[in-house]
Design a protein around this motif. Sequence first.
Motif, PDB file in Angstrom:
ATOM      1  N   THR A 265      -5.502 -39.292  48.646  1.00 56.91           N
ATOM      2  CA  THR A 265      -4.900 -39.100  49.961  1.00 56.91           C
ATOM      3  C   THR A 265      -4.361 -37.683  50.116  1.00 56.91           C
ATOM      4  OG1 THR A 265      -4.350 -41.443  50.221  1.00 56.91           O
ATOM      5  CG2 THR A 265      -3.039 -39.872  51.495  1.00 56.91           C
ATOM      6  N   VAL A 266      -3.612 -37.214  49.138  1.00 59.32           N
ATOM      7  CA  VAL A 266      -3.048 -35.867  49.198  1.00 59.32           C
ATOM      8  C   VAL A 266      -4.166 -34.833  49.289  1.00 59.32           C
ATOM      9  CG1 VAL A 266      -1.748 -34.125  47.904  1.00 59.32           C
ATOM     10  CG2 VAL A 266      -0.860 -36.460  48.106  1.00 59.32           C
ATOM     11  N   LYS A 267      -5.209 -34.997  48.507  1.00 60.72           N
ATOM     12  CA  LYS A 267      -6.332 -34.064  48.532  1.00 60.72           C
ATOM     13  C   LYS A 267      -6.990 -34.040  49.917  1.00 60.72           C
ATOM     14  CE  LYS A 267     -10.606 -32.911  46.150  1.00 60.72           C
ATOM     15  NZ  LYS A 267     -11.567 -33.257  45.109  1.00 60.72           N
ATOM     16  N   PHE A 268      -7.177 -35.211  50.526  1.00 57.49           N
ATOM     17  CA  PHE A 268      -7.754 -35.300  51.872  1.00 57.49           C
ATOM     18  C   PHE A 268      -6.889 -34.558  52.889  1.00 57.49           C
ATOM     19  CE2 PHE A 268      -7.779 -37.372  56.025  1.00 57.49           C
ATOM     20  CZ  PHE A 268      -9.117 -37.321  56.363  1.00 57.49           C
TER      21      PHE A 268
ATOM     22  N   ARG B 212       2.065 -28.136  51.973  1.00 61.73           N
ATOM     23  CA  ARG B 212       3.303 -28.254  51.198  1.00 61.73           C
ATOM     24  C   ARG B 212       3.396 -29.656  50.604  1.00 61.73           C
ATOM     25  NH1 ARG B 212       5.946 -26.648  56.010  1.00 61.73           N
ATOM     26  NH2 ARG B 212       7.401 -28.351  55.735  1.00 61.73           N
ATOM     27  N   ILE B 213       3.697 -29.715  49.326  1.00 63.14           N
ATOM     28  CA  ILE B 213       3.941 -30.991  48.656  1.00 63.14           C
ATOM     29  C   ILE B 213       5.394 -30.985  48.212  1.00 63.14           C
ATOM     30  CG2 ILE B 213       3.371 -32.480  46.702  1.00 63.14           C
ATOM     31  CD1 ILE B 213       0.548 -31.299  46.775  1.00 63.14           C
ATOM     32  N   GLY B 214       6.161 -31.913  48.760  1.00 65.60           N
ATOM     33  CA  GLY B 214       7.565 -32.017  48.390  1.00 65.60           C
ATOM     34  C   GLY B 214       7.768 -32.869  47.154  1.00 65.60           C
ATOM     35  N   TYR B 215       6.852 -33.835  46.983  1.00 60.74           N
ATOM     36  CA  TYR B 215       6.933 -34.737  45.830  1.00 60.74           C
ATOM     37  C   TYR B 215       5.599 -35.455  45.708  1.00 60.74           C
ATOM     38  CZ  TYR B 215       8.269 -38.547  42.764  1.00 60.74           C
ATOM     39  OH  TYR B 215       8.333 -39.422  41.717  1.00 60.74           O
ATOM     40  N   GLN B 216       5.199 -35.727  44.481  1.00 60.64           N
ATOM     41  CA  GLN B 216       3.992 -36.523  44.271  1.00 60.64           C
ATOM     42  C   GLN B 216       3.992 -37.116  42.874  1.00 60.64           C
ATOM     43  OE1 GLN B 216       0.250 -34.498  44.892  1.00 60.64           O
ATOM     44  NE2 GLN B 216      -0.931 -36.249  44.178  1.00 60.64           N
ATOM     45  N   ASP B 217       3.763 -38.428  42.813  1.00 63.15           N
ATOM     46  CA  ASP B 217       3.428 -39.098  41.568  1.00 63.15           C
ATOM     47  C   ASP B 217       2.346 -40.120  41.910  1.00 63.15           C
ATOM     48  OD1 ASP B 217       4.704 -41.450  42.510  1.00 63.15           O
ATOM     49  OD2 ASP B 217       6.506 -41.117  41.328  1.00 63.15           O
ATOM     50  N   GLU B 218       2.052 -41.041  41.027  1.00 65.70           N
ATOM     51  CA  GLU B 218       0.961 -41.978  41.289  1.00 65.70           C
ATOM     52  C   GLU B 218       1.308 -43.047  42.329  1.00 65.70           C
ATOM     53  OE1 GLU B 218       3.400 -43.418  37.919  1.00 65.70           O
ATOM     54  OE2 GLU B 218       2.338 -41.544  38.236  1.00 65.70           O
ATOM     55  N   ASN B 219       2.592 -43.173  42.686  1.00 65.74           N
ATOM     56  CA  ASN B 219       3.012 -44.214  43.618  1.00 65.74           C
ATOM     57  C   ASN B 219       3.586 -43.711  44.936  1.00 65.74           C
ATOM     58  OD1 ASN B 219       2.467 -46.570  41.961  1.00 65.74           O
ATOM     59  ND2 ASN B 219       4.079 -45.780  40.641  1.00 65.74           N
ATOM     60  N   TYR B 220       3.853 -42.404  45.039  1.00 68.42           N
ATOM     61  CA  TYR B 220       4.519 -41.905  46.254  1.00 68.42           C
ATOM     62  C   TYR B 220       4.236 -40.418  46.412  1.00 68.42           C
ATOM     63  CZ  TYR B 220       7.980 -42.448  49.964  1.00 68.42           C
ATOM     64  OH  TYR B 220       8.593 -42.558  51.186  1.00 68.42           O
ATOM     65  N   ALA B 221       4.152 -39.977  47.663  1.00 67.70           N
ATOM     66  CA  ALA B 221       3.969 -38.549  47.931  1.00 67.70           C
ATOM     67  C   ALA B 221       4.690 -38.175  49.216  1.00 67.70           C
ATOM     68  CB  ALA B 221       2.498 -38.194  48.051  1.00 67.70           C
TER      69      ALA B 221
ATOM     70  N   ILE C  92       6.181 -33.732  58.579  1.00 72.88           N
ATOM     71  CA  ILE C  92       6.307 -34.284  57.227  1.00 72.88           C
ATOM     72  C   ILE C  92       5.822 -35.724  57.265  1.00 72.88           C
ATOM     73  CG2 ILE C  92       7.925 -34.923  55.386  1.00 72.88           C
ATOM     74  CD1 ILE C  92       9.797 -32.722  56.559  1.00 72.88           C
ATOM     75  N   VAL C  93       5.103 -36.138  56.234  1.00 74.46           N
ATOM     76  CA  VAL C  93       4.665 -37.524  56.119  1.00 74.46           C
ATOM     77  C   VAL C  93       4.844 -37.976  54.668  1.00 74.46           C
ATOM     78  CG1 VAL C  93       2.238 -36.912  55.775  1.00 74.46           C
ATOM     79  CG2 VAL C  93       2.800 -39.163  56.648  1.00 74.46           C
ATOM     80  N   HIS C  94       5.234 -39.226  54.517  1.00 73.00           N
ATOM     81  CA  HIS C  94       5.369 -39.847  53.200  1.00 73.00           C
ATOM     82  C   HIS C  94       4.228 -40.855  53.036  1.00 73.00           C
ATOM     83  CE1 HIS C  94       9.971 -39.203  52.579  1.00 73.00           C
ATOM     84  NE2 HIS C  94       9.474 -38.268  53.375  1.00 73.00           N
ATOM     85  N   PHE C  95       3.785 -41.052  51.801  1.00 74.88           N
ATOM     86  CA  PHE C  95       2.778 -42.064  51.483  1.00 74.88           C
ATOM     87  C   PHE C  95       3.272 -42.928  50.332  1.00 74.88           C
ATOM     88  CE2 PHE C  95       0.285 -38.754  53.479  1.00 74.88           C
ATOM     89  CZ  PHE C  95      -0.502 -39.493  54.345  1.00 74.88           C
ATOM     90  N   TRP C  96       3.075 -44.226  50.470  1.00 79.74           N
ATOM     91  CA  TRP C  96       3.395 -45.153  49.393  1.00 79.74           C
ATOM     92  C   TRP C  96       2.100 -45.812  48.929  1.00 79.74           C
ATOM     93  CZ3 TRP C  96       2.684 -50.522  50.092  1.00 79.74           C
ATOM     94  CH2 TRP C  96       2.461 -50.937  51.419  1.00 79.74           C
ATOM     95  N   LYS C  97       2.006 -46.061  47.651  1.00 74.54           N
ATOM     96  CA  LYS C  97       0.828 -46.671  47.046  1.00 74.54           C
ATOM     97  C   LYS C  97       0.793 -48.152  47.341  1.00 74.54           C
ATOM     98  CE  LYS C  97      -2.526 -47.103  43.803  1.00 74.54           C
ATOM     99  NZ  LYS C  97      -2.981 -48.444  44.100  1.00 74.54           N
TER     100      LYS C  97
END
Length: 121
Positions: free
Chosen positions: A22-25, A34-43, A51-56
């Motif tokens: 998702t982040v790559k897209f 800009r990436i404020g935070y990213q791990d395998e479950n949240y970005a 600004i947009v947040h994503f949850w796995k």
Amino acid sequence: MKRQKHLIRGIPVLASLNIDRTVKFYQEKLGFNRIGYQDENYAVIARDEFIVHFWKCDNKIHPENTSCYVDVTDIDGLYSELKQFDVIHPNGKLEDKPYGMREFAILDLDGNLIKFGQDIE
């Protein structure tokens, strides 16, 4: 009784079947830089002031039934920029709406619908 202003802005939290993908897209196709935070479950990612947040999640029903609306400037320029990446929703081409907005919509890889709009002046 007059209410005080407390609400400042809204930030959508959208579902993702794969955070890295998702982040790559959003970086490659939508210009998020800009990436404020990213791990395998949240970005948390951003472009300009959006600004947009994503949850796995593990079920595509979530992103396929989710959307958000983004107010923009220079809607025609943004449409032209994103059209080259083949992300415009088939039913979301740029047009003036009867409620006073000029808008278009895109779909991300998981099915989240994002509508972009600008006031018709």
